[in-house]
Design a protein around this motif. Structure first.
Motif, short mmCIF file in Angstrom:
data_model
loop_
_atom_site.label_atom_id
_atom_site.label_comp_id
_atom_site.label_asym_id
_atom_site.label_seq_id
_atom_site.Cartn_x
_atom_site.Cartn_y
_atom_site.Cartn_z
N VAL A 18 36.42 -6.85 7.27
CA VAL A 18 36.77 -8.00 8.44
C VAL A 18 36.78 -7.34 9.48
N PRO A 19 35.80 -7.95 10.58
CA PRO A 19 35.96 -7.36 11.72
C PRO A 19 37.05 -7.90 12.86
N PHE A 20 37.79 -7.15 13.31
CA PHE A 20 38.83 -7.73 14.34
C PHE A 20 38.33 -7.46 15.70
N THR A 21 38.20 -6.25 16.17
CA THR A 21 37.72 -5.60 17.59
C THR A 21 36.62 -6.34 18.04
N ALA A 22 36.46 -6.32 19.36
CA ALA A 22 34.94 -6.96 20.14
C ALA A 22 33.69 -5.95 19.55
N ALA A 23 34.07 -4.63 19.56
CA ALA A 23 33.23 -3.82 18.95
C ALA A 23 32.73 -4.07 17.52
N GLU A 24 33.95 -4.30 16.72
CA GLU A 24 33.44 -4.60 15.29
C GLU A 24 32.72 -5.97 15.31
N LEU A 25 32.97 -6.91 15.83
CA LEU A 25 32.35 -8.20 15.92
C LEU A 25 31.04 -8.16 16.29
N ALA A 26 30.66 -7.45 17.56
CA ALA A 26 29.62 -7.13 17.72
C ALA A 26 28.65 -6.26 16.90
N ARG A 27 28.93 -5.26 16.12
CA ARG A 27 28.41 -4.69 14.85
C ARG A 27 28.06 -5.50 13.85
N ASP A 28 28.97 -6.46 13.39
CA ASP A 28 28.77 -7.25 12.36
C ASP A 28 27.54 -8.43 12.81
N ALA A 29 27.73 -8.78 13.92
CA ALA A 29 26.93 -9.86 14.57
C ALA A 29 25.62 -9.28 14.38
N ALA A 30 25.23 -8.16 14.77
CA ALA A 30 23.69 -7.57 14.71
C ALA A 30 23.23 -7.42 13.49
N ARG A 31 24.34 -6.92 12.40
CA ARG A 31 23.86 -7.03 11.04
C ARG A 31 23.76 -8.41 10.39
N ALA A 32 24.54 -9.35 10.62
CA ALA A 32 24.39 -10.66 10.17
C ALA A 32 23.07 -11.24 10.37
N VAL A 33 22.69 -10.99 11.92
CA VAL A 33 21.46 -11.70 12.32
C VAL A 33 20.41 -11.25 11.92
N LYS A 34 20.42 -9.82 11.80
CA LYS A 34 19.21 -9.00 11.00
C LYS A 34 19.08 -9.38 9.62
N ALA A 35 20.21 -9.87 9.06
CA ALA A 35 20.07 -10.28 7.62
C ALA A 35 19.51 -11.71 7.37
N GLY A 36 19.59 -12.48 8.63
CA GLY A 36 19.11 -13.79 8.53
C GLY A 36 19.80 -14.89 9.23
N ALA A 37 21.17 -14.50 9.63
CA ALA A 37 21.91 -15.55 10.57
C ALA A 37 21.21 -16.10 11.71
N LEU A 63 31.09 -10.84 25.32
CA LEU A 63 30.45 -10.15 26.11
C LEU A 63 29.86 -9.03 25.09
N ALA A 64 30.59 -8.46 24.14
CA ALA A 64 30.20 -7.51 23.20
C ALA A 64 29.07 -7.98 22.17
N ILE A 65 29.29 -9.47 21.95
CA ILE A 65 28.44 -9.89 20.97
C ILE A 65 27.23 -10.18 21.66
N ARG A 66 27.21 -11.00 22.80
CA ARG A 66 25.98 -11.20 23.49
C ARG A 66 25.13 -10.15 23.81
N LYS A 67 25.80 -8.86 24.13
CA LYS A 67 25.14 -7.80 24.34
C LYS A 67 24.33 -7.25 23.13
N SER A 68 24.94 -7.22 22.02
CA SER A 68 24.51 -6.90 20.66
C SER A 68 23.37 -8.00 20.14
N VAL A 69 23.47 -9.11 20.25
CA VAL A 69 22.47 -9.99 19.98
C VAL A 69 22.13 -11.04 20.80
#
Length: 239
Positions: A18-37, A63-69
């Protein structure tokens, strides 16, 4: 549209990824979008891991998520229990400067109409969270209801037949009121995959992720959010 709900109020006891921090959310966002979200729903956290609407915590996550995806819509929860809780949570929402693309507002909460008006005034779109027939009946009477981005049918019943009956009742209220808003439907825990299948069968948008369940359709524990999204994409292809 497939929305990935990355964390909700879940703890690491529910799932270690489960992602908590901004960096973890950005990491999971990138992975989820790559998977099809194609959209993201998040609950920003404070430094102690608690859900937060503090403008600084919100800004860090966005900011972290928008930089990631870049370009992927990001939405936040506004639910009643997020500190400082109750109507007091409107204050940090009012003071947010870096804004999400949309927020979810639950019609079961007494100040739902106030929160909807507040976020519309800031130029933020709204997902109207409807848990029950009574929520739907309240929603269709609101003056701002037809301005919403979509209706978010949230089925919390763990008995599948009861959940399907609740969903049908909500849809009937919307149809009688001649609402044409897009619908996203999802379930919680035992209801996640049955409600996802129902959403696909009805041609609605879907939502999936560790906020709602830690299991794959097979009943096996998922590796992470991306694992759940991949399973949803495969399942959606059947429809």
């Amino acid at each position: 549209m497939l929305q990935a709900c990355l964390n909700g109020g879940r703890t690491r006891d529910f799932h270690p990824e489960v992602p908590f921090t901004a960096a973890e959310l950005a990491r999971d966002a990138a992975r989820a979008v790559k998977a099809g979200a194609s959209e993201l729903h998040i609950h920003p956290r404070s430094s102690d891991g608690a859900e937060s609407l503090d403008p600084g915590d919100v800004a860090a996550a966005l900011l972290a998520i928008r930089k990631s995806v870049p370009g992927i819509p990001v939405g936040l929860s506004t639910h009643w229990r997020i500190p400082p809780g109750g109507k007091a949570r409107q204050k940090p929402i009012e003071h947010c400067e870096l804004l999400p693309d949309y927020v979810s507002v639950n019609l079961i909460e007494e100040d739902a109409a106030e929160v909807i008006s507040l976020v519309f005034g800031k130029g933020i779109a709204v997902e109207a969270g409807i848990w029950s027939i009574s929520d739907a009946e309240r929603f269709v009477t609101l003056p701002d209801a037809r301005k919403c981005l979509r209706v978010l049918i949230e089925i919390n019943e763990q008995d599948i037949e009861e959940g399907l009956a609740a969903a049908t009742g909500i849809i009937e209220v919307l149809e009688r009121a001649k609402f044409k808003l897009p619908i996203l439907m999802h379930g919680d825990e035992a209801g996640v995959w049955p409600m996802f299948k129902e959403a696909m069968a009805r041609g609605y948008d879907g939502r999936i992720g560790l906020e709602d369940s830690n299991l794959l359709p097979t009943g096996k524990m998922a590796t992470d959010n991306a694992d759940i999204v991949r399973a949803a994409v495969l399942l959606a292809r059947a429809y």
